[in-house]
Design an enzyme around this catalytic site. Structure first.
Site, PDB file in Angstrom:
ATOM      1  N   ASN A   8       0.837  -1.200   0.000  1.00 26.48           N
ATOM      2  CA  ASN A   8       0.000   0.000   0.000  1.00 26.48           C
ATOM      3  C   ASN A   8       0.870   1.248   0.000  1.00 26.48           C
ATOM      4  OD1 ASN A   8      -2.729  -1.042   0.070  1.00 26.48           O
ATOM      5  ND2 ASN A   8      -2.158  -1.923   2.047  1.00 26.48           N
ATOM      6  N   ASP A  68       9.233  -6.475   2.420  1.00 20.77           N
ATOM      7  CA  ASP A  68       9.243  -5.810   3.714  1.00 20.77           C
ATOM      8  C   ASP A  68      10.654  -5.268   3.892  1.00 20.77           C
ATOM      9  OD1 ASP A  68       7.406  -5.182   5.799  1.00 20.77           O
ATOM     10  OD2 ASP A  68       8.600  -6.374   7.173  1.00 20.77           O
ATOM     11  N   TYR A 150      12.958   7.153   5.895  1.00 24.22           N
ATOM     12  CA  TYR A 150      14.200   7.611   6.510  1.00 24.22           C
ATOM     13  C   TYR A 150      15.202   8.168   5.491  1.00 24.22           C
ATOM     14  CZ  TYR A 150      12.327   5.010  10.497  1.00 24.22           C
ATOM     15  OH  TYR A 150      11.521   4.553  11.518  1.00 24.22           O
TER      16      TYR A 150
HETATM   17  P1  ITT Z   1       3.818  -2.061   2.721  1.00 23.01           P
HETATM   18  O1  ITT Z   1       3.964  -2.925   3.936  1.00 23.01           O
HETATM   19  O2  ITT Z   1       2.396  -1.766   2.341  1.00 23.01           O
HETATM   20  O3  ITT Z   1       4.637  -2.556   1.555  1.00 23.01           O
HETATM   21  P2  ITT Z   1       5.126  -0.065   4.396  1.00 23.01           P
HETATM   22  O4  ITT Z   1       5.383   1.408   4.245  1.00 23.01           O
HETATM   23  O5  ITT Z   1       4.366  -0.536   5.600  1.00 23.01           O
HETATM   24  O6  ITT Z   1       4.451  -0.608   3.037  1.00 23.01           O
HETATM   25  P3  ITT Z   1       7.347  -1.640   5.334  1.00 23.01           P
HETATM   26  O7  ITT Z   1       6.458  -2.419   6.226  1.00 23.01           O
HETATM   27  O8  ITT Z   1       8.321  -2.383   4.491  1.00 23.01           O
HETATM   28  O9  ITT Z   1       6.521  -0.740   4.316  1.00 23.01           O
HETATM   29  O10 ITT Z   1       8.000  -0.533   6.264  1.00 23.01           O
HETATM   30  C1  ITT Z   1       9.239  -0.128   6.091  1.00 23.01           C
HETATM   31  C2  ITT Z   1       9.419   1.283   6.591  1.00 23.01           C
HETATM   32  O11 ITT Z   1      10.835   1.461   6.506  1.00 23.01           O
HETATM   33  C3  ITT Z   1       8.783   2.323   5.669  1.00 23.01           C
HETATM   34  O12 ITT Z   1       7.534   2.772   6.115  1.00 23.01           O
HETATM   35  C4  ITT Z   1       9.834   3.429   5.721  1.00 23.01           C
HETATM   36  O13 ITT Z   1       9.651   4.247   6.853  1.00 23.01           O
HETATM   37  C5  ITT Z   1      11.126   2.662   5.883  1.00 23.01           C
HETATM   38  N1  ITT Z   1      11.750   2.395   4.572  1.00 23.01           N
HETATM   39  C6  ITT Z   1      11.701   1.271   3.818  1.00 23.01           C
HETATM   40  N2  ITT Z   1      12.373   1.416   2.681  1.00 23.01           N
HETATM   41  C7  ITT Z   1      12.861   2.675   2.698  1.00 23.01           C
HETATM   42  C8  ITT Z   1      13.614   3.435   1.802  1.00 23.01           C
HETATM   43  O14 ITT Z   1      14.002   2.961   0.625  1.00 23.01           O
HETATM   44  N3  ITT Z   1      13.931   4.680   2.144  1.00 23.01           N
HETATM   45  C9  ITT Z   1      13.547   5.185   3.335  1.00 23.01           C
HETATM   46  N4  ITT Z   1      12.813   4.556   4.238  1.00 23.01           N
HETATM   47  C10 ITT Z   1      12.464   3.293   3.917  1.00 23.01           C
END
Ligand code: ITT
Length: 191
Positions: A8, A68, A150
């Site tokens: 999402n 994730d 981040y």
């Molecule tokens: P989905 O689960 O729906 O895919 P989400 O935003 O909840 O989306 P995650 O559970 O993978 O995604 O959460 C990872 C968090 O880590 C995300 O909300 C960001 O704050 C951070 N994150 C992940 N990848 C990143 C990136 O490339 N650059 C900066 N922050 C990142």
């Protein structure tokens, strides 16, 4: 090949579209008519990735993948890690997550950190996993306005500025997500 991306997060969709080869048609949850919120109840990236992809596979019966990701900070024993999306609270903003992290590192000399992505692909009902890691460090202050999460405080090794100051093509040169998706592409295109 058609693949549903079980996320999402609009930023992830944009990044993954820029990474996938023309041979793949990426279908978003919205395009697939899947509106429900997908839980991330586990304490590992792999288990959460599998959960998200499994929910979508059970609803659609189609080949799909999820990913994730988390930011793992050495001085914090790998936190926020799998809890990166809710580090400062479930409804907190990216700025609040960042401020909490900068505050936790105020006295810290060791600012080493890494982003890690785990992809779960479900192909013909079977799961396969891919991982990408980007090592770097946490800046002392925020910079830039691109990207998400981040990105304003993470500087990848080999670069002199943070992800949020980079165009997407430049972030892709270093990123955890790009490394994980390279493996997914190699796997799918070699069969
Ligand atoms: P989905 O689960 O729906 O895919 P989400 O935003 O909840 O989306 P995650 O559970 O993978 O995604 O959460 C990872 C968090 O880590 C995300 O909300 C960001 O704050 C951070 N994150 C992940 N990848 C990143 C990136 O490339 N650059 C900066 N922050 C990142």
């Amino acid at each position: 090949m058609k693949l549903i991306f079980a996320t999402n997060n609009e930023h992830k969709i944009q990044e993954v579209r820029s990474l996938l080869h023309d041979a793949f048609t990426l279908v978003t949850l919205k395009e697939a008519g899947i509106m429900q919120d997908i839980p991330e109840p586990h304490d590992t990236l792999q288990a959460n990735a599998l959960e998200k992809a499994t929910v979508v596979f059970n609803l659609s019966g189609e080949n799909c993948f999820s990913e994730d990701s988390g930011l793992e900070v050495d001085a914090l024993g790998g936190a926020p890690g799998v809890y990166s999306a809710r580090y400062a609270g479930v409804n907190a903003t990216a700025a609040q997550h960042i401020n909490k992290l900068l505050a936790a590192l105020t006295q810290e000399q060791n600012r080493a950190a890494q982003f890690r992505t785990v992809i779960a692909l479900i192909e013909n009902g079977q799961p396969v996993f891919f991982e990408g890691i980007c090592k770097g460090y946490i800046a002392k202050t925020i910079s830039g306005h691109r990207g998400f999460g981040y990105d304003p405080i993470f500087i990848p090794d080999g670069a002199d500025r943070c992800f949020a100051e980079m165009e997407l093509a430049e972030k892709n040169k270093y990123s955890h997500r790009r490394k994980a998706f390279d493996q997914l592409k190699t796997y799918l295109l070699s069969r």
